[in-house]
Design a protein around this motif. Structure first.
Motif, PDB file in Angstrom:
ATOM      1  N   HIS A  76      48.395  -9.177-115.040  1.00 12.02           N
ATOM      2  CA  HIS A  76      48.127  -7.808-114.563  1.00 12.02           C
ATOM      3  C   HIS A  76      46.998  -7.155-115.370  1.00 12.02           C
ATOM      4  N   VAL A  77      45.930  -6.806-114.667  1.00 12.36           N
ATOM      5  CA  VAL A  77      44.814  -6.143-115.348  1.00 12.36           C
ATOM      6  C   VAL A  77      44.744  -4.681-114.943  1.00 12.36           C
ATOM      7  N   GLY A  78      44.145  -3.879-115.820  1.00 20.30           N
ATOM      8  CA  GLY A  78      44.008  -2.459-115.532  1.00 20.30           C
ATOM      9  C   GLY A  78      44.391  -1.632-116.726  1.00 20.30           C
ATOM     10  N   GLN A  79      44.488  -0.336-116.456  1.00 23.94           N
ATOM     11  CA  GLN A  79      44.755   0.596-117.535  1.00 23.94           C
ATOM     12  C   GLN A  79      46.055   0.288-118.270  1.00 23.94           C
ATOM     13  N   THR A  80      47.090  -0.084-117.548  1.00 25.76           N
ATOM     14  CA  THR A  80      48.361  -0.386-118.203  1.00 25.76           C
ATOM     15  C   THR A  80      48.590  -1.895-118.325  1.00 25.76           C
ATOM     16  N   GLY A  81      47.590  -2.677-117.999  1.00 19.86           N
ATOM     17  CA  GLY A  81      47.706  -4.123-118.167  1.00 19.86           C
ATOM     18  C   GLY A  81      46.682  -4.597-119.180  1.00 19.86           C
ATOM     19  N   ILE A 125      42.010  -5.881-103.256  1.00 19.36           N
ATOM     20  CA  ILE A 125      42.416  -4.852-104.222  1.00 19.36           C
ATOM     21  C   ILE A 125      41.661  -3.576-103.846  1.00 19.36           C
ATOM     22  N   SER A 126      42.381  -2.455-103.760  1.00 18.89           N
ATOM     23  CA  SER A 126      41.737  -1.243-103.247  1.00 18.89           C
ATOM     24  C   SER A 126      40.754  -0.636-104.239  1.00 18.89           C
ATOM     25  N   GLY A 127      41.032  -0.802-105.555  1.00 18.48           N
ATOM     26  CA  GLY A 127      40.120  -0.224-106.547  1.00 18.48           C
ATOM     27  C   GLY A 127      40.592   1.128-107.037  1.00 18.48           C
ATOM     28  N   ILE A 176      35.873  -8.210-102.349  1.00 18.97           N
ATOM     29  CA  ILE A 176      36.123  -8.700-100.993  1.00 18.97           C
ATOM     30  C   ILE A 176      37.287  -7.892-100.440  1.00 18.97           C
ATOM     31  N   ASN A 177      37.028  -7.113 -99.375  1.00 18.04           N
ATOM     32  CA  ASN A 177      38.051  -6.225 -98.835  1.00 18.04           C
ATOM     33  C   ASN A 177      37.738  -5.975 -97.362  1.00 18.04           C
ATOM     34  N   LYS A 178      38.787  -5.888 -96.550  1.00 24.61           N
ATOM     35  CA  LYS A 178      38.512  -5.703 -95.118  1.00 24.61           C
ATOM     36  C   LYS A 178      38.203  -4.243 -94.777  1.00 24.61           C
ATOM     37  N   ILE A 187      41.829   3.966-109.557  1.00 23.98           N
ATOM     38  CA  ILE A 187      41.212   4.290-110.846  1.00 23.98           C
ATOM     39  C   ILE A 187      41.894   3.567-112.002  1.00 23.98           C
ATOM     40  N   GLN A 188      43.228   3.402-111.906  1.00 23.69           N
ATOM     41  CA  GLN A 188      43.935   2.732-113.010  1.00 23.69           C
ATOM     42  C   GLN A 188      43.616   1.245-113.058  1.00 23.69           C
ATOM     43  N   HIS A 189      43.283   0.684-111.924  1.00 27.95           N
ATOM     44  CA  HIS A 189      42.876  -0.730-111.915  1.00 27.95           C
ATOM     45  C   HIS A 189      41.465  -0.849-112.516  1.00 27.95           C
ATOM     46  N   LEU A 190      40.574   0.014-112.029  1.00 30.16           N
ATOM     47  CA  LEU A 190      39.187  -0.023-112.517  1.00 30.16           C
ATOM     48  C   LEU A 190      39.126   0.155-114.025  1.00 30.16           C
ATOM     49  N   CYS A 217      45.564 -10.191-111.447  1.00 27.73           N
ATOM     50  CA  CYS A 217      46.104  -9.502-110.273  1.00 27.73           C
ATOM     51  C   CYS A 217      46.229  -8.006-110.542  1.00 27.73           C
ATOM     52  N   SER A 218      46.456  -7.253-109.487  1.00 30.78           N
ATOM     53  CA  SER A 218      46.688  -5.810-109.634  1.00 30.78           C
ATOM     54  C   SER A 218      48.150  -5.592-110.038  1.00 30.78           C
ATOM     55  N   ARG A 219      48.458  -4.360-110.438  1.00 31.83           N
ATOM     56  CA  ARG A 219      49.799  -4.108-110.936  1.00 31.83           C
ATOM     57  C   ARG A 219      50.911  -4.305-109.911  1.00 31.83           C
ATOM     58  N   PRO A 220      50.751  -3.789-108.688  1.00 32.97           N
ATOM     59  CA  PRO A 220      51.862  -3.993-107.741  1.00 32.97           C
ATOM     60  C   PRO A 220      52.172  -5.473-107.518  1.00 32.97           C
ATOM     61  N   GLY A 260      35.366  -7.970 -95.106  1.00 28.71           N
ATOM     62  CA  GLY A 260      35.920  -8.983 -94.206  1.00 28.71           C
ATOM     63  C   GLY A 260      37.345  -9.319 -94.583  1.00 28.71           C
ATOM     64  N   ASP A 261      37.957 -10.140 -93.736  1.00 27.35           N
ATOM     65  CA  ASP A 261      39.343 -10.549 -93.938  1.00 27.35           C
ATOM     66  C   ASP A 261      39.392 -11.650 -94.996  1.00 27.35           C
ATOM     67  N   LEU A 262      40.129 -11.398 -96.055  1.00 27.31           N
ATOM     68  CA  LEU A 262      40.145 -12.351 -97.164  1.00 27.31           C
ATOM     69  C   LEU A 262      40.606 -13.743 -96.729  1.00 27.31           C
ATOM     70  N   PHE A 263      41.508 -13.776 -95.725  1.00 31.22           N
ATOM     71  CA  PHE A 263      42.036 -15.079 -95.310  1.00 31.22           C
ATOM     72  C   PHE A 263      40.945 -15.951 -94.683  1.00 31.22           C
ATOM     73  N   GLY A 267      44.988  -8.678-105.034  1.00 34.91           N
ATOM     74  CA  GLY A 267      45.827  -7.496-104.903  1.00 34.91           C
ATOM     75  C   GLY A 267      46.791  -7.651-103.740  1.00 34.91           C
ATOM     76  N   ARG A 268      47.329  -6.516-103.343  1.00 31.79           N
ATOM     77  CA  ARG A 268      48.341  -6.488-102.300  1.00 31.79           C
ATOM     78  C   ARG A 268      47.814  -7.014-100.969  1.00 31.79           C
ATOM     79  N   GLY A 269      46.482  -7.036-100.818  1.00 32.25           N
ATOM     80  CA  GLY A 269      45.882  -7.560 -99.600  1.00 32.25           C
ATOM     81  C   GLY A 269      46.294  -8.991 -99.281  1.00 32.25           C
TER      82      GLY A 269
HETATM   83  C1  FAD Z   1      50.064   5.485-114.720  1.00 33.93           C
HETATM   84  C2  FAD Z   1      49.604   4.416-113.779  1.00 33.93           C
HETATM   85  C3  FAD Z   1      49.053   3.255-114.303  1.00 33.93           C
HETATM   86  C4  FAD Z   1      48.609   2.225-113.449  1.00 33.93           C
HETATM   87  N1  FAD Z   1      48.048   1.107-114.017  1.00 33.93           N
HETATM   88  C5  FAD Z   1      47.553   0.143-113.192  1.00 33.93           C
HETATM   89  C6  FAD Z   1      46.930  -1.016-113.735  1.00 33.93           C
HETATM   90  O1  FAD Z   1      46.841  -1.203-114.962  1.00 33.93           O
HETATM   91  N2  FAD Z   1      46.446  -1.944-112.883  1.00 33.93           N
HETATM   92  C7  FAD Z   1      46.520  -1.816-111.530  1.00 33.93           C
HETATM   93  O2  FAD Z   1      46.031  -2.712-110.811  1.00 33.93           O
HETATM   94  N3  FAD Z   1      47.125  -0.744-110.991  1.00 33.93           N
HETATM   95  C8  FAD Z   1      47.644   0.230-111.779  1.00 33.93           C
HETATM   96  N4  FAD Z   1      48.265   1.305-111.213  1.00 33.93           N
HETATM   97  C9  FAD Z   1      48.489   1.306-109.753  1.00 33.93           C
HETATM   98  C10 FAD Z   1      47.260   1.747-108.983  1.00 33.93           C
HETATM   99  O3  FAD Z   1      47.247   3.161-108.890  1.00 33.93           O
HETATM  100  C11 FAD Z   1      47.272   1.160-107.555  1.00 33.93           C
HETATM  101  O4  FAD Z   1      48.462   1.538-106.921  1.00 33.93           O
HETATM  102  C12 FAD Z   1      47.150  -0.348-107.515  1.00 33.93           C
HETATM  103  O5  FAD Z   1      46.056  -0.781-108.325  1.00 33.93           O
HETATM  104  C13 FAD Z   1      46.944  -0.816-106.108  1.00 33.93           C
HETATM  105  O6  FAD Z   1      47.007  -2.228-106.033  1.00 33.93           O
HETATM  106  P1  FAD Z   1      46.277  -3.030-104.887  1.00 33.93           P
HETATM  107  O7  FAD Z   1      44.849  -2.670-104.861  1.00 33.93           O
HETATM  108  O8  FAD Z   1      46.638  -4.468-105.080  1.00 33.93           O
HETATM  109  O9  FAD Z   1      47.040  -2.566-103.579  1.00 33.93           O
HETATM  110  P2  FAD Z   1      46.593  -1.553-102.415  1.00 33.93           P
HETATM  111  O10 FAD Z   1      46.156  -0.252-102.960  1.00 33.93           O
HETATM  112  O11 FAD Z   1      47.700  -1.577-101.436  1.00 33.93           O
HETATM  113  O12 FAD Z   1      45.312  -2.235-101.822  1.00 33.93           O
HETATM  114  C14 FAD Z   1      45.293  -3.401-101.070  1.00 33.93           C
HETATM  115  C15 FAD Z   1      43.873  -3.601-100.563  1.00 33.93           C
HETATM  116  O13 FAD Z   1      43.778  -4.833 -99.870  1.00 33.93           O
HETATM  117  C16 FAD Z   1      42.973  -4.661 -98.726  1.00 33.93           C
HETATM  118  N5  FAD Z   1      43.370  -5.675 -97.755  1.00 33.93           N
HETATM  119  C17 FAD Z   1      44.538  -5.743 -97.045  1.00 33.93           C
HETATM  120  N6  FAD Z   1      44.541  -6.842 -96.262  1.00 33.93           N
HETATM  121  C18 FAD Z   1      43.368  -7.474 -96.464  1.00 33.93           C
HETATM  122  C19 FAD Z   1      42.788  -8.650 -95.917  1.00 33.93           C
HETATM  123  N7  FAD Z   1      43.438  -9.417 -95.012  1.00 33.93           N
HETATM  124  N8  FAD Z   1      41.546  -8.997 -96.315  1.00 33.93           N
HETATM  125  C20 FAD Z   1      40.874  -8.251 -97.235  1.00 33.93           C
HETATM  126  N9  FAD Z   1      41.371  -7.114 -97.775  1.00 33.93           N
HETATM  127  C21 FAD Z   1      42.615  -6.724 -97.389  1.00 33.93           C
HETATM  128  C22 FAD Z   1      43.224  -3.254 -98.276  1.00 33.93           C
HETATM  129  O14 FAD Z   1      42.099  -2.771 -97.520  1.00 33.93           O
HETATM  130  C23 FAD Z   1      43.400  -2.515 -99.607  1.00 33.93           C
HETATM  131  O15 FAD Z   1      42.169  -1.995-100.062  1.00 33.93           O
HETATM  132  C24 FAD Z   1      48.727   2.350-112.044  1.00 33.93           C
HETATM  133  C25 FAD Z   1      49.281   3.516-111.511  1.00 33.93           C
HETATM  134  C26 FAD Z   1      49.716   4.543-112.356  1.00 33.93           C
HETATM  135  C27 FAD Z   1      50.297   5.784-111.750  1.00 33.93           C
END
Ligand code: FAD
Ligand code: AMP
Lengths: 318, 249
Positions: free
Chosen positions: A243-248, A261-263, A280-282, A265-268, A228-231, A298-301, A203-205
């Protein structure tokens, strides 16, 4: 009467999804005391192997290997009539999904797509499938004479304990295709995500695409597909098909490792049917931990290279 | 390329963050407190692609929904984003077969060049309606389109397949389902919202339909037993657990 299962192939080799569908069809056939008949369309090298997964007969219709749902549905419907099919079983793949609704209409059959249970025949014909992006399971009752089911992947592990089948040629239905397939592009080398047993997802992490090597090395050590997550896909760090999740893509591998990945609901929604989830998340408060079997705060890196090394050490040990 | 007559199927689904619960002995979805939205695949990808096609070759875009009066909110939104007119078939559909039968009954007399659905509705995730409409009308169905371009009278479409994509060419008419990537989401602007109020919305009576499937019960999937935390400095332990306890590697 019989159970007819359509076995998909990719470039002439039956897919894992096909073996799973035949395994499932065998169980349905046993439940209903009917023969299990598999159908393949196009040039398939290993169609006889479907016998080992439980097909009593394997039918083959010659065709070019390009998928045209209109043509394939006609061929399957034709076979269904020939063998007097009571239930038609498909894989819940891009191919199966394009066929299921069409067959249901053509044959006036009831349809449940993406089923994850065997039919319960004690009161009518009932099957379960997941709805609301994995947030609930619904029991469907089908009231038609013929049923079409598409089977969720990674739900009924393929079981080979039968013998090779003799492949029988059947008549090819004629169809003037309006679709011309220009190319089929597979993401190179990697395991197709929806078929994968092991998936490593980021994910964005990860902060940026330049850090993806860390994830790729873990995936390689495990022999896992990557997701990967959507963003991440939206920012162009990774291709859309990951891209995995509700819309992937919705997946249900044996092991899903979610990193940074934060987790949400749309990802889950697309991954919570995985058998085992590692997070794995810090941030210890990340919602994903609530859906996980194993968590590493912990830190993914730092954590991921250590995990990769541990996996390599383990693989060398066995 | 001549102007195109396009139809976009739109459905109403609970907002993606909705808490899901059931009533009446777990046989009915609890609609209490649920916010509804237009299914994201329909709104973000199908409808916007139809707009892009219209911008390139001209013609018209009709949106269609099978539902009761409570769908009018999403219909107005689709009109605000840019559809020209709308049809609502007045029925709470019994199943996906019902939706497709109703839409096909309308489309049969209209000769649409292109009919769009979303990849799936995010509530039932059936992925059925598109291929069913195509079957009723005996048209090709391109599932999971993620790119579409037009040259002359030929459409070049890329679609998602397992682990990759397939590129094909086709001429109208056909049905397609929209996957992520097909277009970029558009937000309705004030002018669009004002104009939407004056755009025609026709309510049609449903045709007869005999349902062949019915949901008899809902369950909540079993949650995970609590998460086992592993020391970040001991990844050998995680590998051991995955091998010996979870038995996944
Ligand atoms: C209608 C709709 C549909 C959607 N469909 C999907 C979908 O199908 N799939 C999907 O994935 N999302 C979907 N989303 C988006 C979803 O709501 C979240 O915004 C998205 O999943 C967040 O992605 P992320 O976890 O990668 O990023 P973030 O929410 O930014 O999370 C990043 C995580 O990384 C952690 N992190 C940061 N740095 C580190 C580090 N150094 N070491 C360890 N951990 C670290 C942080 O603690 C955080 O938990 C949808 C949203 C909407 C509104
Ligand atoms: N009630 C409805 N009215 C109009 N279109 C619908 C309706 N339900 C589903 N659809 C369309 O069919 C697509 C796939 O739905 P489904 O087969 O239910 O996953 C949706 O993305 C919509 O485009």
């Amino acid at each position: 009467m019989s159970i007819l299962v359509y076995a998909e192939h990719l470039d002439g080799t039956c897919k894992k999804a096909a073996f799973e569908a035949v395994t499932y069809a065998r169980k349905v056939a046993d439940e209903m005391s009917l023969p299990c008949i598999a159908l393949t369309i196009g040039d398939v090298g290993n169609a006889g192997e479907l016998g080992t997964y439980g097909a009593d007969r394997v039918l083959h219709a010659a065709a070019n290997n390009h998928f045209d749902g209109q043509h394939h549905a006609k061929q399957i419907a034709h076979a269904a009539t020939e063998v007097n099919a009571k239930v038609i079983i498909l894989s819940h793949t891009s191919t199966g999904k394009a066929l299921a609704g069409r067959l249901a209409v053509m044959l006036d059959a009831g349809l449940a797509s993406g089923v994850n249970s065997l039919p319960d025949l004690s009161t009518g014909f009932r099957v379960k499938r997941s709805v609301y992006s994995g947030k609930a399971v619904a029991t469907y009752e089908l009231s038609s004479d013929m049923q079409v089911l598409s089977v969720m992947g990674n739900t009924f592990p393929a079981q080979a304990n039968g013998t090779l089948a003799q492949v029988e040629q059947v008549e090819s239905v004629q169809h003037e295709s309006r679709i011309t397939v220009q190319s089929v592009n597979k993401a190179d080398g990697s395991v197709p995500l929806p078929e994968a047993d092991l998936v490593v997802s980021g994910g964005r992490g990860f902060k940026g695409p330049e850090n993806w090597d860390i994830l790729l090395q873990l995936a390689e050590a495990l022999g896992a597909a990557t997701a990967c997550s959507r963003p991440v896909a939206d920012s162009g760090w990774r291709p859309h098909h990951e891209h995995v999740g509700q819309t992937g893509v919705a997946i249900r591998p044996n092991l899903y490792i979610a990193i940074g990945i934060s987790g949400a609901i749309q990802h889950l929604g697309g991954v919570n049917n995985s058998k085992t989830i590692v997070v794995i998340n810090k941030d210890p408060e990340a919602p994903f931990f609530k859906a996980a079997d194993y968590g590493v705060v912990g830190d993914l890196f730092e954590v991921v290279p250590k995990l990769t090394a541990a996996v390599k050490a383990y693989k060398e040990g066995v | 390329m001549n102007a195109m007559k396009q139809l976009v199927c739109i459905s109403k689904t609970p907002d993606t963050t909705s808490r899901i619960s059931f009533v009446e002995d777990s046989t009915k979805f609890d609609t209490d407190g649920i916010q509804y939205i237009m299914n994201p695949y329909d709104e973000w990808y199908a409808l916007v692609k139809a707009l892009e096609v219209k911008e390139q070759v001209g013609g018209s875009i009709t949106v269609i929904n099978v539902g009761d009066a409570s769908s009018e909110q999403i219909i107005r939104k689709a009109l605000a984003i840019g559809a020209d007119d709308a049809i609502r078939v007045d029925k709470l559909a019994e199943d996906a077969g019902d939706v497709a039968a109703q839409i096909a009954a309308v489309a049969k007399n209209e000769a649409y060049d292109l009919i769009y659905t979303g990849k799936e509705t995010i509530d039932y995730n059936n992925s059925e309606v598109g291929s069913r409409i195509a079957a009723h009308l005996d048209l090709p169905f391109i599932s999971y389109a993620n790119a579409l371009s037009i040259e002359g009278d030929t459409f070049t479409i890329a679609r998602d397949i397992e682990g990759g994509s397939e590129v094909l060419t086709i001429q109208a008419p056909f049905v397609l389902s929209a996957s992520k990537g097909l277009a970029e989401q558009r937000i309705p602007n004030m002018r669009g919202i004002m104009m939407a109020k004056r755009k025609p919305l026709e309510v049609k009576e449903a045709v007869a339909y005999q349902a062949t499937s019915k949901i008899v019960e809902y369950e909540k999937p079993e949650g995970r037993t609590s998460c086992k935390l592993v020391d970040p400095d001991n990844m050998n332990e995680l590998v051991r657990l995955l091998h010996e306890e979870a038995k996944v590697i």
